[in-house]
Design a protein around this motif. Structure first.
Motif, PDB file in Angstrom:
ATOM      1  N   ASP A  32       4.981 -34.455  -9.950  1.00 49.78           N
ATOM      2  CA  ASP A  32       4.926 -35.558  -8.995  1.00 49.78           C
ATOM      3  C   ASP A  32       6.366 -35.883  -8.621  1.00 49.78           C
ATOM      4  O   ASP A  32       7.134 -36.373  -9.435  1.00 49.78           O
ATOM      5  CB  ASP A  32       4.238 -36.764  -9.627  1.00 49.78           C
ATOM      6  CG  ASP A  32       4.095 -37.936  -8.674  1.00 49.78           C
ATOM      7  OD1 ASP A  32       4.657 -37.888  -7.562  1.00 49.78           O
ATOM      8  OD2 ASP A  32       3.418 -38.902  -9.044  1.00 49.78           O
ATOM      9  N   ARG A  34       7.735 -38.113  -7.065  1.00 54.12           N
ATOM     10  CA  ARG A  34       8.165 -39.516  -7.145  1.00 54.12           C
ATOM     11  C   ARG A  34       8.456 -39.940  -8.570  1.00 54.12           C
ATOM     12  O   ARG A  34       8.998 -41.009  -8.782  1.00 54.12           O
ATOM     13  CB  ARG A  34       7.099 -40.413  -6.538  1.00 54.12           C
ATOM     14  CG  ARG A  34       6.942 -40.138  -5.059  1.00 54.12           C
ATOM     15  CD  ARG A  34       5.999 -41.079  -4.429  1.00 54.12           C
ATOM     16  NE  ARG A  34       5.802 -40.681  -3.044  1.00 54.12           N
ATOM     17  CZ  ARG A  34       5.159 -41.400  -2.168  1.00 54.12           C
ATOM     18  NH1 ARG A  34       4.655 -42.548  -2.507  1.00 54.12           N
ATOM     19  NH2 ARG A  34       5.022 -40.971  -0.949  1.00 54.12           N
ATOM     20  N   TRP A 128       2.163 -36.258 -13.387  1.00 53.41           N
ATOM     21  CA  TRP A 128       1.332 -37.046 -12.484  1.00 53.41           C
ATOM     22  C   TRP A 128       0.563 -38.082 -13.298  1.00 53.41           C
ATOM     23  O   TRP A 128       0.237 -37.847 -14.466  1.00 53.41           O
ATOM     24  CB  TRP A 128       0.335 -36.154 -11.753  1.00 53.41           C
ATOM     25  CG  TRP A 128       0.942 -35.188 -10.786  1.00 53.41           C
ATOM     26  CD1 TRP A 128       1.593 -34.024 -11.081  1.00 53.41           C
ATOM     27  CD2 TRP A 128       0.953 -35.298  -9.367  1.00 53.41           C
ATOM     28  NE1 TRP A 128       2.000 -33.404  -9.925  1.00 53.41           N
ATOM     29  CE2 TRP A 128       1.614 -34.169  -8.853  1.00 53.41           C
ATOM     30  CE3 TRP A 128       0.447 -36.235  -8.474  1.00 53.41           C
ATOM     31  CZ2 TRP A 128       1.792 -33.946  -7.503  1.00 53.41           C
ATOM     32  CZ3 TRP A 128       0.618 -36.018  -7.117  1.00 53.41           C
ATOM     33  CH2 TRP A 128       1.289 -34.888  -6.642  1.00 53.41           C
ATOM     34  N   HIS A 130      -2.216 -41.883 -12.910  1.00 54.43           N
ATOM     35  CA  HIS A 130      -3.093 -42.685 -12.069  1.00 54.43           C
ATOM     36  C   HIS A 130      -3.232 -44.101 -12.602  1.00 54.43           C
ATOM     37  O   HIS A 130      -4.273 -44.737 -12.464  1.00 54.43           O
ATOM     38  CB  HIS A 130      -4.473 -42.016 -11.922  1.00 54.43           C
ATOM     39  CG  HIS A 130      -5.094 -41.579 -13.212  1.00 54.43           C
ATOM     40  ND1 HIS A 130      -5.723 -42.434 -14.080  1.00 54.43           N
ATOM     41  CD2 HIS A 130      -5.161 -40.351 -13.776  1.00 54.43           C
ATOM     42  CE1 HIS A 130      -6.162 -41.752 -15.122  1.00 54.43           C
ATOM     43  NE2 HIS A 130      -5.840 -40.479 -14.956  1.00 54.43           N
ATOM     44  N   GLN A 135      -0.368 -44.321  -7.286  1.00 51.14           N
ATOM     45  CA  GLN A 135      -0.298 -43.078  -8.061  1.00 51.14           C
ATOM     46  C   GLN A 135      -1.654 -42.384  -8.063  1.00 51.14           C
ATOM     47  O   GLN A 135      -1.745 -41.168  -7.909  1.00 51.14           O
ATOM     48  CB  GLN A 135       0.078 -43.368  -9.520  1.00 51.14           C
ATOM     49  CG  GLN A 135       1.461 -43.884  -9.758  1.00 51.14           C
ATOM     50  CD  GLN A 135       1.644 -44.288 -11.220  1.00 51.14           C
ATOM     51  OE1 GLN A 135       0.724 -44.768 -11.871  1.00 51.14           O
ATOM     52  NE2 GLN A 135       2.857 -44.092 -11.716  1.00 51.14           N
ATOM     53  N   ARG A 138      -2.341 -40.622  -4.760  1.00 44.98           N
ATOM     54  CA  ARG A 138      -1.550 -39.388  -4.643  1.00 44.98           C
ATOM     55  C   ARG A 138      -2.128 -38.284  -5.514  1.00 44.98           C
ATOM     56  O   ARG A 138      -2.249 -37.133  -5.092  1.00 44.98           O
ATOM     57  CB  ARG A 138      -0.089 -39.639  -5.046  1.00 44.98           C
ATOM     58  CG  ARG A 138       0.827 -40.014  -3.930  1.00 44.98           C
ATOM     59  CD  ARG A 138       2.304 -39.899  -4.266  1.00 44.98           C
ATOM     60  NE  ARG A 138       2.706 -40.219  -5.611  1.00 44.98           N
ATOM     61  CZ  ARG A 138       3.012 -41.448  -6.051  1.00 44.98           C
ATOM     62  NH1 ARG A 138       2.926 -42.475  -5.249  1.00 44.98           N
ATOM     63  NH2 ARG A 138       3.392 -41.645  -7.286  1.00 44.98           N
ATOM     64  N   GLN A 141      -5.455 -36.975  -4.176  1.00 44.18           N
ATOM     65  CA  GLN A 141      -5.243 -36.108  -3.016  1.00 44.18           C
ATOM     66  C   GLN A 141      -4.748 -34.733  -3.454  1.00 44.18           C
ATOM     67  O   GLN A 141      -5.184 -33.703  -2.946  1.00 44.18           O
ATOM     68  CB  GLN A 141      -4.276 -36.736  -2.011  1.00 44.18           C
ATOM     69  CG  GLN A 141      -4.133 -35.944  -0.723  1.00 44.18           C
ATOM     70  CD  GLN A 141      -5.455 -35.739  -0.002  1.00 44.18           C
ATOM     71  OE1 GLN A 141      -6.318 -36.609   0.004  1.00 44.18           O
ATOM     72  NE2 GLN A 141      -5.624 -34.570   0.606  1.00 44.18           N
ATOM     73  N   ALA A 142      -3.837 -34.711  -4.416  1.00 42.17           N
ATOM     74  CA  ALA A 142      -3.348 -33.433  -4.947  1.00 42.17           C
ATOM     75  C   ALA A 142      -4.503 -32.633  -5.549  1.00 42.17           C
ATOM     76  O   ALA A 142      -4.629 -31.423  -5.321  1.00 42.17           O
ATOM     77  CB  ALA A 142      -2.256 -33.667  -5.985  1.00 42.17           C
TER      78      ALA A 142
END
Length: 165
Positions: A32, A34, A128, A130, A135, A138, A141-142
């Motif tokens: 990720d 970010r 990554w 959630h 988060q 994103r 979606q990934a």
């Protein structure tokens, strides 16, 4: 990639080449951007060794691990123990009975639900998460994009929830 079947319930439906395909697809997505600090940005081919272990367990082991490490006293679908995000090093534990129950309840094939949870677990290994809504959006979606590339439909379209990983 290492594969361990502590529970052999779904071993016949989960050949190594299929598991490896799912893991590679998620690894290509990368960390990720970010959250990662020292990882390359964006989709990529992995440079260097990834060390991912997939362990398939029965409900008793899944519950014990969830209780010991997350203080939640129930078996969950997937747990990710990430030790390093780049190159990724992680153990991903999948509880066969929970995965089977969820797949049936959500009207999914067992294979497509396992694919989603393997991808989900690998994304956690890559950093990554959630925990926050942005988060989660994103990450979802990934997951959709990775699974679409594998020929698997949207895992959230049929009532599929977020994993506990």
């Amino acid at each position: 990639m290492s594969v361990q079947f502590a529970s052999r319930e779904h071993r016949a439906q989960l050949p190594r080449h299929l598991l490896a395909r799912w893991v590679r697809a998620a690894l290509r997505r990368g960390p990720d951007s970010r959250r990662a600090r020292q990882a390359p940005q964006g989709p990529q081919e992995l440079q260097g060794p990834a060390c991912i272990t997939l362990r398939f367990v029965a409900a008793d082991e899944g519950r014990r691990l969830n209780r010991e490490f997350r203080r939640r006293d129930y078996a969950t679908n997937v747990l990710t123990f990430a030790y390093q995000s780049w190159p990724p090093m992680a153990d991903i534990v999948l509880c066969d009975s929970v995965v089977a129950e969820e797949a049936a309840a959500q009207g999914k094939t067992l294979a497509s639900h396992y694919a989603h949870l393997v991808v989900h677990g690998v994304l956690h290994a890559l950093g990554w998460d959630h925990l926050r809504e942005a988060q989660a959006l994103r990450m979802e979606q990934a997951e959709r994009e990775i699974l679409a590339g594998l020929g698997i439909g949207d895992p959230y379209a049929q009532g599929g929830g977020r994993g506990d990983a």
